[in-house]
Motif scaffolding. Structure first.
Motif, PDB file in Angstrom:
ATOM      1  N   GLY A 149       0.900  -1.239   0.050  1.00 13.90           N
ATOM      2  CA  GLY A 149       0.002   0.156   0.157  1.00 13.90           C
ATOM      3  C   GLY A 149       0.847   1.302  -0.067  1.00 13.90           C
ATOM      4  O   GLY A 149       0.468   2.194  -0.571  1.00 13.90           O
ATOM      5  N   SER A 150       1.831   1.176   0.713  1.00 11.23           N
ATOM      6  CA  SER A 150       2.967   2.385   0.743  1.00 11.23           C
ATOM      7  C   SER A 150       3.466   2.748  -0.483  1.00 11.23           C
ATOM      8  O   SER A 150       3.527   3.770  -1.045  1.00 11.23           O
ATOM      9  CB  SER A 150       4.179   2.278   1.885  1.00 11.23           C
ATOM     10  OG  SER A 150       3.654   1.937   3.060  1.00 11.23           O
ATOM     11  N   LEU A 151       3.949   1.513  -1.143  1.00  9.01           N
ATOM     12  CA  LEU A 151       4.519   1.789  -2.504  1.00  9.01           C
ATOM     13  C   LEU A 151       3.539   2.172  -3.758  1.00  9.01           C
ATOM     14  O   LEU A 151       4.027   3.342  -4.434  1.00  9.01           O
ATOM     15  CB  LEU A 151       5.248   0.538  -3.057  1.00  9.01           C
ATOM     16  CG  LEU A 151       6.331   0.003  -2.389  1.00  9.01           C
ATOM     17  CD1 LEU A 151       6.824  -1.312  -2.511  1.00  9.01           C
ATOM     18  CD2 LEU A 151       7.358   0.710  -2.321  1.00  9.01           C
ATOM     19  N   LEU A 152       2.343   2.017  -3.706  1.00 10.58           N
ATOM     20  CA  LEU A 152       1.377   2.343  -4.616  1.00 10.58           C
ATOM     21  C   LEU A 152       1.130   3.766  -4.218  1.00 10.58           C
ATOM     22  O   LEU A 152       0.928   4.669  -5.177  1.00 10.58           O
ATOM     23  CB  LEU A 152       0.093   1.463  -4.487  1.00 10.58           C
ATOM     24  CG  LEU A 152       0.430   0.104  -5.012  1.00 10.58           C
ATOM     25  CD1 LEU A 152      -0.849  -0.815  -4.650  1.00 10.58           C
ATOM     26  CD2 LEU A 152       0.688  -0.009  -6.382  1.00 10.58           C
ATOM     27  N   SER A 153       0.894   4.012  -2.936  1.00 10.65           N
ATOM     28  CA  SER A 153       0.452   5.437  -2.393  1.00 10.65           C
ATOM     29  C   SER A 153       1.483   6.406  -2.859  1.00 10.65           C
ATOM     30  O   SER A 153       1.199   7.435  -3.538  1.00 10.65           O
ATOM     31  CB  SER A 153       0.136   5.280  -0.953  1.00 10.65           C
ATOM     32  OG  SER A 153       0.298   6.652  -0.371  1.00 10.65           O
ATOM     33  N   SER A 154       2.722   5.935  -2.677  1.00 12.55           N
ATOM     34  CA  SER A 154       3.950   6.867  -2.782  1.00 12.55           C
ATOM     35  C   SER A 154       3.907   7.211  -4.492  1.00 12.55           C
ATOM     36  O   SER A 154       4.186   8.460  -4.952  1.00 12.55           O
ATOM     37  CB  SER A 154       5.024   6.219  -2.539  1.00 12.55           C
ATOM     38  OG  SER A 154       5.443   5.961  -1.152  1.00 12.55           O
ATOM     39  N   THR A 155       3.788   6.210  -5.302  1.00 11.85           N
ATOM     40  CA  THR A 155       3.736   6.649  -6.547  1.00 11.85           C
ATOM     41  C   THR A 155       2.729   7.247  -7.168  1.00 11.85           C
ATOM     42  O   THR A 155       3.076   8.353  -7.926  1.00 11.85           O
ATOM     43  CB  THR A 155       3.660   5.175  -7.448  1.00 11.85           C
ATOM     44  OG1 THR A 155       4.832   4.218  -7.031  1.00 11.85           O
ATOM     45  CG2 THR A 155       3.776   5.247  -9.090  1.00 11.85           C
TER      46      THR A 155
END
Length: 281
Positions: free
Chosen positions: A120-126
């Protein structure tokens, strides 16, 4: 994970995150923009290379007045609500969607951290980096008294993406850890969200601050003939060693703690109100 309300379908959680995230973003800019201006000038404007936080504040007030502290606030005021709401919407949707055996797999030696927090963090960051880069470019150019060009809106995307991945991953991991292990210390409806988000955001910024410094320089065209790595080497060599990469940290940390703390209070109350109104049923 960023709230304690009972979860519903992942699409609905994403939509709710999109709505309450706007309030988070607007609050963050209104509270923190003056300190962000001081930080940006210290990092990216000629004439502020050696001034401290107090000196920079006095210099801005003498030359530009209070208006100077809020210079460039329109893009982040409009955009912060968008990219922060998007970051929370994407995270909440992914975190809820991954309420599966795979998503809830605990990563070894992390005291119960689940893989869905990282995904979730990686998708949110992108998603945040894609929206934030052009807005930050315009803001920084305005804060440093320069014109911006439409063709260069994605100047600094690479370093912004790297910074944001580090920032948001650290932030969500710390928030998740606090809720799982120390929730009793953050149970107050006002001080709880304030300190939970303030601590998480400030710790995350400490981790990624050198990249934030480089982002400001890239988007402000300070030392534009150098690559990011060359800029970092120059700062380390000419401006006090590795600690030189933490220039502008004081206003950045103060801004982060206060702005993110206040923003989480607003968002937490909004999440609770959504439940009270029956919008999660």
């Amino acid at each position: 994970m960023t709230h304690n309300e009972e979860r519903v379908h992942w699409i609905k959680e994403g939509a709710i995150g999109l709505g309450v995230g706007v309030l988070y973003g607007l609050t963050s800019v209104c509270v923190g923009h003056p300190l962000d201006t001081i930080k940006t000038k210290m990092q990216a404007q000629v004439g502020y290379e050696k001034t401290g936080i107090i000196q920079s504040f006095v210099k801005i007030m003498k030359k530009e007045g209070v208006v100077g502290l809020y210079r460039g606030c329109v893009p982040p005021l409009l955009g912060s609500g968008i990219y922060r709401s998007t970051q929370f919407a994407v995270f909440e949707a992914a975190y809820t969607y991954l309420d599966t055996n795979m998503g809830k797999t605990e990563i070894p030696y992390t005291a119960g951290l689940q893989t869905r927090v990282i995904i979730g963090s990686l998708l949110s960051s992108t998603s945040r980096a894609l929206i934030e880069t052009p807005l930050d470019y315009i803001k920084i150019r305005r804060q440093t008294g320069q014109n911006w060009q439409f063709s260069r809106l994605y100047t600094g995307f690479g370093v912004t993406w790297a910074r944001t991945i580090g920032l948001m991953t650290c932030y969500f991991i710390i928030i998740d850890t606090q809720r799982r292990n120390f929730n009793q210390f953050f149970s107050s409806p006002v001080l709880g969200p304030f300190f939970a988000s303030g601590i998480a955001a400030t710790t995350a910024w400490l981790v990624v601050w050198p990249l934030e410094y480089m982002k400001s320089q890239v988007q402000g065209s300070y030392g534009q003939d150098k690559s990011v790595l060359e800029r970092m080497k120059f700062v380390i060599k000419e401006r006090g060693g590795f600690l030189g990469l933490y220039r502008g940290l004081a206003p950045g940390v103060i801004r982060s703690f206060i702005a993110n703390g206040c923003s989480m209070i607003v968002m937490s109350h909004a999440q609770k109100k959504v439940t009270e109104l029956g919008l999660r049923s």
